[in-house]
Write a protein that holds these residues in place. Structure first.
Motif, PDB file in Angstrom:
ATOM      1  N   LEU A 113      55.370  19.679  71.893  1.00 52.60           N
ATOM      2  CA  LEU A 113      54.109  20.281  71.454  1.00 52.60           C
ATOM      3  C   LEU A 113      53.428  19.507  70.334  1.00 52.60           C
ATOM      4  N   GLN A 162      52.874  27.646  75.590  1.00 51.74           N
ATOM      5  CA  GLN A 162      52.249  27.943  74.300  1.00 51.74           C
ATOM      6  C   GLN A 162      50.859  27.348  74.158  1.00 51.74           C
ATOM      7  N   LEU A 163      50.638  26.237  74.860  1.00 48.39           N
ATOM      8  CA  LEU A 163      49.398  25.497  74.645  1.00 48.39           C
ATOM      9  C   LEU A 163      48.821  25.167  76.018  1.00 48.39           C
ATOM     10  N   ALA A 222      45.653  20.054  68.626  1.00 48.20           N
ATOM     11  CA  ALA A 222      46.000  21.474  68.657  1.00 48.20           C
ATOM     12  C   ALA A 222      46.825  21.910  67.449  1.00 48.20           C
ATOM     13  N   HIS A 223      47.150  20.981  66.565  1.00 49.82           N
ATOM     14  CA  HIS A 223      47.970  21.328  65.406  1.00 49.82           C
ATOM     15  C   HIS A 223      47.278  22.437  64.603  1.00 49.82           C
ATOM     16  N   LEU A 276      46.209  25.230  65.470  1.00 53.60           N
ATOM     17  CA  LEU A 276      45.157  25.958  66.188  1.00 53.60           C
ATOM     18  C   LEU A 276      45.557  27.436  66.296  1.00 53.60           C
ATOM     19  N   LEU A 300      45.835  31.324  67.672  1.00 49.95           N
ATOM     20  CA  LEU A 300      45.989  31.909  69.008  1.00 49.95           C
ATOM     21  C   LEU A 300      44.626  32.271  69.593  1.00 49.95           C
ATOM     22  N   ARG A 360      43.676  25.007  73.923  1.00 45.39           N
ATOM     23  CA  ARG A 360      43.739  26.417  73.531  1.00 45.39           C
ATOM     24  C   ARG A 360      45.182  26.798  73.272  1.00 45.39           C
ATOM     25  N   ARG A 361      45.415  27.667  72.319  1.00 41.64           N
ATOM     26  CA  ARG A 361      46.757  28.228  72.073  1.00 41.64           C
ATOM     27  C   ARG A 361      46.937  29.355  73.081  1.00 41.64           C
TER      28      ARG A 361
END
Lengths: 195, 195
Positions: free
Chosen positions: A13, A59-60, A90-91, A93, A95, A108-109
């Motif tokens: 991730l 998750q992502l 995405a770090h 980011l 939900l 997107r989370r």
């Protein structure tokens, strides 16, 4: 519009890996790169009416949008760089929020369940690519199909539970790699479109 | 046995390039790597009854033999390493001689004309993959077909002259990348075999 979803179980991730080790340190990111190639790229061109969602470790979700997509080249390494950039973008980011990465790529989370809800809300009809499914050739497909497939691993029991009620389509008698299934899906739709 | 031939116009004969720059310094070696992947590899396995010949700049032929092939992994970089090793093995190879590289890979100082003679002598029937050809689906194919395709460039006029009398087969209405055509050929043959 043709939509593909690939579920990745092993890509890190954090996006901290070398592009020279896509099968190892990058957790088989090469599998995703080939899938993106065959979803979007034809000989010297791109298919604009395609969307691709990669679900990373539930998750992502990294989404590639054909009409706006830039910098996608056929080789695995350069696609790996685009996906790594998306992971890093995405770090932290929150939900449910969406954030742009390079042109035509957003993150997107969101896990598989959320993505399926989102696809259905947008009018897409999810289908699972599965060797035990009905034959692809001549299949009556929905107008906005979203084809789901797994990476080099099988779907987990939790994922299978989410997919249990969906129609299943098989590309042929030999169990193929994901990107090869995508090529066969496009070819079937291309042929159906010209009648 | 299913045979494929890809003609490469730009891969450097000397094998002097970085594996981190397959599309650039390696002269689009990534195109050949993807073709090898889709000719031999299925999900978690290899197709043993396949042979692949890469003709490099009409001077060298690198042959991959499915039954004996080892170390072929799905990612482009590792396949690039195998093909680079084959190019280097061919250094100073006399005309017409064959030399082994890694297991299941051999090199010959031979161009397209010589390879076509060799394939015919071994009982193979060459066919050209060409968007203007007859439809692949349902085509009556020879028992030992050898499918010829070019890399990211068109065949040269000299190559076209060698291929002029051959049957031509089209995979569909969209002009695709070489490796995608190979996937479609395998799928058609897989389906024909199970009837």
């Amino acid at each position: 519009m043709r939509t593909f979803v690939m579920v990745s179980h092993t890509v890190p991730l954090e996006g901290e890996f070398s592009l020279s080790d896509l099968p190892g340190g990058a957790g088989r990111l090469d599998v995703l790169c080939r899938a993106a190639n065959d979803a979007f790229l034809i000989s010297h061109g791109i298919r604009p009416a395609v969307a691709f969602h990669f679900v990373i470790q539930d998750q992502l979700t990294i989404s590639l949008w054909g009409g706006r997509l830039r910098h996608l080249n056929p080789d695995e390494r350069s696609t790996g760089a685009l996906l790594r950039q998306a992971l890093r973008t995405a770090h932290d980011l929150p939900l449910g929020e969406e954030r742009p990465s390079t042109p035509g790529i957003t993150v997107r989370r969101m896990g598989l369940g959320g993505l399926l809800d989102d696809l259905r809300a947008a009018g897409n009809a999810p289908l699972v690519l599965d060797e035990a499914g009905a034959p692809l050739r001549g299949a009556r497909l929905p107008e906005r199909p979203a084809f789901l497939l797994s990476d080099h691993r099988n779907f987990t029991p939790a994922e299978e539970a989410l997919l249990a009620a969906l129609p299943r389509i098989s590309v042929g008698p030999v169990v193929l790699q994901g990107h090869q299934c995508i090529t066969l899906v496009h070819n079937e739709l291309d042929l159906q479109e010209v009648g």
